[in-house]
Design an enzyme around this catalytic site. Structure first.
Site, short mmCIF file in Angstrom:
data_model
loop_
_atom_site.label_atom_id
_atom_site.label_comp_id
_atom_site.label_asym_id
_atom_site.label_seq_id
_atom_site.Cartn_x
_atom_site.Cartn_y
_atom_site.Cartn_z
N ASP A 88 0.84 -1.20 0.00
CA ASP A 88 0.00 0.00 0.00
C ASP A 88 0.87 1.25 0.00
O ASP A 88 0.69 2.16 0.80
CB ASP A 88 -0.94 -0.02 1.20
CG ASP A 88 -1.83 -1.25 1.23
OD1 ASP A 88 -3.01 -1.15 0.83
OD2 ASP A 88 -1.35 -2.34 1.61
N ASP A 131 -1.70 -2.63 -3.99
CA ASP A 131 -2.02 -1.21 -4.00
C ASP A 131 -0.73 -0.45 -4.31
O ASP A 131 -0.26 0.39 -3.54
CB ASP A 131 -2.65 -0.75 -2.68
CG ASP A 131 -4.13 -1.08 -2.61
OD1 ASP A 131 -4.68 -1.61 -3.61
OD2 ASP A 131 -4.76 -0.81 -1.57
N TYR A 185 -1.72 4.40 -6.37
CA TYR A 185 -2.97 5.06 -5.98
C TYR A 185 -3.24 6.25 -6.92
O TYR A 185 -2.32 6.81 -7.48
CB TYR A 185 -2.83 5.59 -4.54
CG TYR A 185 -2.97 4.55 -3.47
CD1 TYR A 185 -4.21 4.21 -2.95
CD2 TYR A 185 -1.85 3.92 -2.95
CE1 TYR A 185 -4.34 3.28 -1.94
CE2 TYR A 185 -1.96 2.98 -1.95
CZ TYR A 185 -3.22 2.66 -1.44
OH TYR A 185 -3.34 1.72 -0.46
N ASN A 245 -6.71 -3.89 -4.73
CA ASN A 245 -7.97 -3.41 -5.29
C ASN A 245 -7.81 -2.04 -5.95
O ASN A 245 -8.45 -1.73 -6.95
CB ASN A 245 -9.06 -3.35 -4.21
CG ASN A 245 -8.64 -2.58 -2.98
OD1 ASN A 245 -7.72 -2.99 -2.28
ND2 ASN A 245 -9.31 -1.46 -2.72
N HIS A 274 -3.03 -9.77 -1.56
CA HIS A 274 -3.26 -8.39 -1.10
C HIS A 274 -4.17 -8.35 0.12
O HIS A 274 -3.87 -7.65 1.10
CB HIS A 274 -3.88 -7.55 -2.22
CG HIS A 274 -4.23 -6.15 -1.78
ND1 HIS A 274 -3.28 -5.23 -1.40
CD2 HIS A 274 -5.43 -5.50 -1.65
CE1 HIS A 274 -3.86 -4.09 -1.05
NE2 HIS A 274 -5.18 -4.24 -1.20
N HIS A 325 -10.73 -2.87 8.03
CA HIS A 325 -11.51 -3.72 7.14
C HIS A 325 -11.91 -5.04 7.80
O HIS A 325 -12.92 -5.64 7.44
CB HIS A 325 -10.72 -4.02 5.86
CG HIS A 325 -10.47 -2.81 5.02
ND1 HIS A 325 -11.47 -2.11 4.39
CD2 HIS A 325 -9.31 -2.17 4.70
CE1 HIS A 325 -10.96 -1.09 3.73
NE2 HIS A 325 -9.64 -1.10 3.90
N HIS A 384 -3.39 -4.36 2.28
CA HIS A 384 -4.77 -3.86 2.28
C HIS A 384 -5.06 -2.99 3.51
O HIS A 384 -5.50 -1.85 3.36
CB HIS A 384 -5.77 -5.01 2.19
CG HIS A 384 -7.17 -4.56 1.88
ND1 HIS A 384 -7.49 -3.75 0.82
CD2 HIS A 384 -8.35 -4.81 2.52
CE1 HIS A 384 -8.78 -3.53 0.79
NE2 HIS A 384 -9.33 -4.15 1.82
N HIS A 397 -3.95 -0.49 6.24
CA HIS A 397 -2.84 0.46 6.27
C HIS A 397 -2.19 0.45 7.65
O HIS A 397 -2.20 1.46 8.38
CB HIS A 397 -3.33 1.85 5.89
CG HIS A 397 -3.82 1.94 4.48
ND1 HIS A 397 -4.26 3.12 3.92
CD2 HIS A 397 -3.95 1.00 3.51
CE1 HIS A 397 -4.64 2.90 2.66
NE2 HIS A 397 -4.46 1.62 2.41
#
Length: 423
Positions: free
Chosen positions: A136, A169, A172, A207, A312, A321, A347, A349
């Site tokens: 990420d 990720d 971004y 994602n 991920h 999440h 995924h 952070h």
């Protein structure tokens, strides 16, 4: 005093209009009243107001004079804090800390590049496999991405990693849009240009590499542009292991890596407008069952001493999440049966280390603190050995009979470390 003076004046007017004669018939009484009137008129307004203000001050201030004059510094501090101004400043400071923590820019530590701070990153010669895990991260050099990259390099100078694993990720907010997209340089090439990070980068897609509702041009996202073929034309380090199809990598003689493309597992993405882009999630969702089947077969055939699966999305998580239901139903049985040592993800952070509830030999590692983090409690139902909402990364060193895992923060802090014995 004013009321008395007014009453005197009213009485004087009544005397003039009512025909009373005591002022002329009784000279002594008249002289006395004239003297009283003169005395009252000589009393100034300031004298009257000052006297009455003293009485008002007694009523308002006296109850609070229970404090001793020249009281202790503690009592003065309490009075300051409890005052309206003090409370306003206290609330403002608390809000500033919360907002700062939420965007990942507040820390009580200071960054350092002192080489003596990284002595603990060294791995002895018995550790034949060494690598770094970061996820990420693709923020075009914003937030804590540069700091994390620098600490990866400094730790790497001591660790001497053979490769880097990216948990997704990578770019971004919504992946790459075109061939030779400028984000490749802004988020990858120019950020991780340190000598110790020049080994292969084994990457999976997240994602956000498929798309995201925050961008207006989601329909222009090209997940296929992160494939090895396209990316190596810009940077030879890039190896997209789990971006398009399931893949494996015998990283060293003792380690077998297994990569999953987890975004097509997640059902809530199917209805998103970005799911229908070319080579997007809707094109990949029919391969989900095949990924699990191939993972099971390949793990069974592997003779490597250490087996690590990378995806991920986390299976279990105490972050914002939480657990990924689709992965909870599909992966744990395979991971247990095939004696996988680590499942590594991003995924979330943050940084996490979770024990499998049914298998103490399996650890779930989350390394998603490559740039922007967020305010999270870390309190979930999973048994957690470590949780941090700070930006950072993970290092893993493997020997014949043990594995060492370290969690490093963006400010050079070694936040958590453990060693797993391999029977």
């Amino acid at each position: 005093g004013i009321c008395r003076k007014n009453r005197f004046r009213v009485g004087r007017a009544r005397t003039r209009t009512s025909g009373y004669t005591h002022r002329t018939t009784d000279p002594e009484r008249g002289e006395a009243r004239r003297g009283e009137r003169a005395t009252m008129e000589r009393r100034t307004v300031d004298e009257f107001e000052l006297s009455d203000l003293d009485q008002v001050d007694d009523l308002l201030v006296r109850p609070s004079r229970s404090y001793k004059k020249g009281g202790s510094s503690c009592s003065k501090f309490l009075r300051l804090v409890c005052s309206k101004v003090g409370l306003r400043w206290l609330v403002l400071c608390l809000l500033s800390l919360m907002i700062g923590a939420a965007i990942g820019h507040v820390t009580v530590r200071s960054r350092t590049t002192d080489s003596t701070s990284y002595a603990e990153a060294r791995a002895g010669d018995e550790y034949t496999t060494r690598f770094v895990v970061v996820g990420d991260w693709g923020r075009q050099g914003q937030y804590h991405q540069p700091e994390v990259a620098m600490q990866m390099a400094l730790v790497g100078a001591m660790l001497r990693p053979q490769f880097v694993i990216s948990t997704g990720d990578n770019f971004y907010p919504s992946g790459l849009k075109r061939v030779n997209d400028s984000q490749i340089w802004d988020s990858f090439v120019n950020v991780y240009d340190y000598p110790s990070l020049q080994g292969p980068w084994y990457t999976v897609l997240g994602n956000h590499d498929y798309g995201d509702d925050s961008a207006k041009d989601d329909y222009a996202t090209r997940p296929d542009l992160q494939s090895t073929e396209w990316m190596q034309s810009v940077d030879k380090r890039w190896v997209c292991c789990g971006g398009r199809d399931f893949n494996t990598k015998e990283a060293t003689e003792d380690l077998h890596l297994f990569f999953l493309d987890t975004s097509p597992f997640v059902h809530k993405y199917y209805g998103q407008n970005w799911a229908s882009v070319r080579s997007g999630i809707l094109d990949q969702k029919d391969k989900v069952q095949a990924q699990v089947r191939d993972l099971d077969l390949t793990l069974e055939k592997s003779l490597a001493r250490w087996k690590i699966v990378v995806g991920h999305h986390p299976v279990y998580s105490n972050g914002r999440h939480g657990d990924t239901p689709e992965l909870v139903s599909a992966l744990p049985d395979v991971l247990h049966r095939q004696k996988v040592d680590f499942y590594i993800s991003g995924h979330e952070h943050d940084l996490q280390d979770i024990e499998d509830p049914q298998n103490p030999n399996l650890r779930y590692i989350t390394s998603g603190g490559g740039s922007k983090t967020r305010l999270e409690s870390g309190y979930g139902h999973n048994k957690s050995n470590f949780f941090s909402m700070n930006a950072g990364f993970v290092t893993v060193a493997l020997a014949q009979h043990k594995a060492r895992v370290q969690f490093w923060l963006f400010d050079a802090t070694l936040a958590y470390e453990y060693v797993v014995e391999k029977k």
